[in-house]
Design a protein around this motif. Sequence first.
Motif, PDB file in Angstrom:
ATOM      1  N   UNK A 187      47.420  72.526  63.326  1.00 15.56           N
ATOM      2  CA  UNK A 187      47.716  73.911  62.996  1.00 15.56           C
ATOM      3  C   UNK A 187      46.511  74.797  63.270  1.00 15.56           C
ATOM      4  N   UNK A 188      46.776  76.047  63.665  1.00 13.59           N
ATOM      5  CA  UNK A 188      45.712  76.980  64.007  1.00 13.59           C
ATOM      6  C   UNK A 188      45.993  78.331  63.363  1.00 13.59           C
ATOM      7  N   UNK A 189      45.178  79.317  63.692  1.00 17.47           N
ATOM      8  CA  UNK A 189      45.384  80.652  63.149  1.00 17.47           C
ATOM      9  C   UNK A 189      45.021  80.773  61.685  1.00 17.47           C
ATOM     10  N   UNK A 190      44.095  79.936  61.209  1.00 21.64           N
ATOM     11  CA  UNK A 190      43.686  80.016  59.819  1.00 21.64           C
ATOM     12  C   UNK A 190      44.577  79.249  58.867  1.00 21.64           C
ATOM     13  N   UNK A 191      45.596  78.565  59.389  1.00 23.91           N
ATOM     14  CA  UNK A 191      46.504  77.779  58.560  1.00 23.91           C
ATOM     15  C   UNK A 191      46.164  76.301  58.693  1.00 23.91           C
ATOM     16  N   UNK A 192      46.449  75.548  57.652  1.00 15.88           N
ATOM     17  CA  UNK A 192      46.192  74.113  57.701  1.00 15.88           C
ATOM     18  C   UNK A 192      47.200  73.388  56.827  1.00 15.88           C
ATOM     19  N   UNK A 193      47.362  72.105  57.104  1.00 11.63           N
ATOM     20  CA  UNK A 193      48.302  71.274  56.364  1.00 11.63           C
ATOM     21  C   UNK A 193      47.639  69.925  56.116  1.00 11.63           C
ATOM     22  N   UNK A 194      47.685  69.479  54.876  1.00 14.21           N
ATOM     23  CA  UNK A 194      47.104  68.184  54.541  1.00 14.21           C
ATOM     24  C   UNK A 194      47.800  67.103  55.363  1.00 14.21           C
ATOM     25  N   UNK A 195      47.015  66.286  56.062  1.00 12.65           N
ATOM     26  CA  UNK A 195      47.603  65.253  56.913  1.00 12.65           C
ATOM     27  C   UNK A 195      48.396  64.229  56.120  1.00 12.65           C
ATOM     28  N   UNK A 196      48.166  64.151  54.806  1.00  9.90           N
ATOM     29  CA  UNK A 196      48.942  63.223  53.989  1.00  9.90           C
ATOM     30  C   UNK A 196      50.418  63.610  53.979  1.00  9.90           C
ATOM     31  N   UNK A 197      50.720  64.898  54.294  1.00  9.74           N
ATOM     32  CA  UNK A 197      52.121  65.330  54.383  1.00  9.74           C
ATOM     33  C   UNK A 197      52.842  64.568  55.482  1.00  9.74           C
ATOM     34  N   UNK A 198      52.188  64.401  56.620  1.00  7.71           N
ATOM     35  CA  UNK A 198      52.799  63.679  57.734  1.00  7.71           C
ATOM     36  C   UNK A 198      53.032  62.220  57.347  1.00  7.71           C
ATOM     37  N   UNK A 199      52.057  61.614  56.679  1.00  5.10           N
ATOM     38  CA  UNK A 199      52.221  60.232  56.229  1.00  5.10           C
ATOM     39  C   UNK A 199      53.392  60.117  55.272  1.00  5.10           C
ATOM     40  N   UNK A 200      53.522  61.074  54.359  1.00  7.01           N
ATOM     41  CA  UNK A 200      54.618  61.038  53.394  1.00  7.01           C
ATOM     42  C   UNK A 200      55.972  61.154  54.092  1.00  7.01           C
ATOM     43  N   UNK A 201      56.039  61.973  55.145  1.00  9.76           N
ATOM     44  CA  UNK A 201      57.285  62.107  55.906  1.00  9.76           C
ATOM     45  C   UNK A 201      57.647  60.779  56.566  1.00  9.76           C
ATOM     46  N   UNK A 202      56.674  60.123  57.178  1.00  7.46           N
ATOM     47  CA  UNK A 202      56.943  58.842  57.833  1.00  7.46           C
ATOM     48  C   UNK A 202      57.341  57.778  56.818  1.00  7.46           C
ATOM     49  N   UNK A 203      56.678  57.783  55.666  1.00  8.08           N
ATOM     50  CA  UNK A 203      57.048  56.827  54.617  1.00  8.08           C
ATOM     51  C   UNK A 203      58.447  57.122  54.073  1.00  8.08           C
ATOM     52  N   UNK A 204      58.829  58.396  54.023  1.00 10.10           N
ATOM     53  CA  UNK A 204      60.189  58.750  53.593  1.00 10.10           C
ATOM     54  C   UNK A 204      61.226  58.156  54.534  1.00 10.10           C
ATOM     55  N   UNK A 205      60.952  58.246  55.829  1.00  9.63           N
ATOM     56  CA  UNK A 205      61.859  57.672  56.814  1.00  9.63           C
ATOM     57  C   UNK A 205      61.915  56.154  56.676  1.00  9.63           C
ATOM     58  N   UNK A 206      60.767  55.561  56.404  1.00 11.04           N
ATOM     59  CA  UNK A 206      60.729  54.104  56.216  1.00 11.04           C
ATOM     60  C   UNK A 206      61.554  53.702  54.990  1.00 11.04           C
ATOM     61  N   UNK A 207      61.462  54.493  53.917  1.00 14.44           N
ATOM     62  CA  UNK A 207      62.254  54.213  52.706  1.00 14.44           C
ATOM     63  C   UNK A 207      63.753  54.266  53.001  1.00 14.44           C
ATOM     64  N   UNK A 208      64.156  55.150  53.900  1.00 10.28           N
ATOM     65  CA  UNK A 208      65.562  55.215  54.279  1.00 10.28           C
ATOM     66  C   UNK A 208      66.016  53.891  54.889  1.00 10.28           C
ATOM     67  N   UNK A 209      65.166  53.298  55.709  1.00 11.31           N
ATOM     68  CA  UNK A 209      65.486  52.001  56.310  1.00 11.31           C
ATOM     69  C   UNK A 209      65.527  50.910  55.246  1.00 11.31           C
ATOM     70  N   UNK A 210      64.608  50.964  54.315  1.00 13.93           N
ATOM     71  CA  UNK A 210      64.579  49.984  53.228  1.00 13.93           C
ATOM     72  C   UNK A 210      65.837  50.078  52.376  1.00 13.93           C
ATOM     73  N   UNK A 211      66.292  51.314  52.124  1.00 11.24           N
ATOM     74  CA  UNK A 211      67.495  51.508  51.320  1.00 11.24           C
ATOM     75  C   UNK A 211      68.717  50.878  51.982  1.00 11.24           C
ATOM     76  N   UNK A 212      68.694  50.795  53.314  1.00 13.70           N
ATOM     77  CA  UNK A 212      69.794  50.168  54.050  1.00 13.70           C
ATOM     78  C   UNK A 212      69.557  48.673  54.264  1.00 13.70           C
ATOM     79  N   UNK A 213      68.490  48.143  53.629  1.00 14.10           N
ATOM     80  CA  UNK A 213      68.141  46.716  53.744  1.00 14.10           C
ATOM     81  C   UNK A 213      67.904  46.304  55.203  1.00 14.10           C
ATOM     82  N   UNK A 214      67.348  47.206  55.949  1.00 14.47           N
ATOM     83  CA  UNK A 214      67.057  46.941  57.352  1.00 14.47           C
ATOM     84  C   UNK A 214      65.772  46.119  57.464  1.00 14.47           C
ATOM     85  N   UNK A 215      65.765  45.115  58.317  1.00 14.16           N
ATOM     86  CA  UNK A 215      64.563  44.314  58.529  1.00 14.16           C
ATOM     87  C   UNK A 215      63.415  45.157  59.045  1.00 14.16           C
TER      88      UNK A 215
END
Length: 304
Positions: A187-215
């Motif tokens: 992000x630019x223009x004086x704005x920023x986003x904690x990179x942990x947000x991206x990790x949390x998004x990826x982990x959320x997607x992983x949890x979706x796979x876990x909920x479906x009992x996917x290997x």
Amino acid sequence: MLENLNSLGFEAGLTEEEKQRVYLRSRSAGLTVSGCAHAVFVCQLVHLLRMKLALVSENGSSSKTPLCVGILGGGNMGKQMAMVLLRVSSLEPRDINVSTKRPETLEEISKMGVECYYDNIRLAKWAGVLFLCVLPSQISQVCADLRSHLPSRCLVYSFPSAVPLKRDVTAALQDKEVLSALVPLSMSGGLSLDQSWVSAVLYSLLNMCTAEKLGSQMALRLLNEMFKTSITTSNTLTVQHFVNPPCASALMNSDDPFPWINLVGAQTKTTPLSDLVSGNKSLQDCISFTFHNTFSNLLGPKDA
């Protein structure tokens, strides 16, 4: 008649000290546009992964139903969120519900096919992704009211704001420079986003796979397909990138589903994934490409 009278403008009555803080208004607007863009990005990722899960998951009954997106709060922020989702994402109007104290003020959205009512509990029970678009002072009470009614797989996205935004968010996202400034990891223009947000998004997607009992291997395959990371080995997501070494070793030998990841911990602690996201330029580029692709329908052929 009053349009060009400077004496009636916002800055007319400000002291010199207060004028030095006027930039905060544009910064707040920028943060709001940024927040909407990132929220839509998350929604689109969840929607795409659900479609993939519906094809590969043996017990994917939940992923075979449409993604239900609830917006709690029909004020300026809630309206903007609904309109951006309708214009940008792959969701149908029937997949979005809004709960607000004054549903009659959402006539434009209602005519587009979005169901609007005032019943927060009903919304919470229905939603697969729930956006809390309320004032910061209301978050605590709203969470307390909804806690016992949320489905176990519901992804709650807190999006409070006390700053009104006059500019249409969708129009702002049609600006190539604005969109480029909002890419999560650069992000630019004086704005920023904690990179942990991206990790949390990826982990959320992983949890979706876990909920479906996917290997674990199939889950990784789907995530790599979504972000097109399998083109080169340097950015391919692996088991070791999500869990600690002992757990990764066990998964590689058994192909069991990943363990359920606590998203609060994922955003407050250093994880293997947060280290990868912060240090792998190739993966960052893949995520940036996916982000841009989410909004490609708003840009012209040359810009996209």
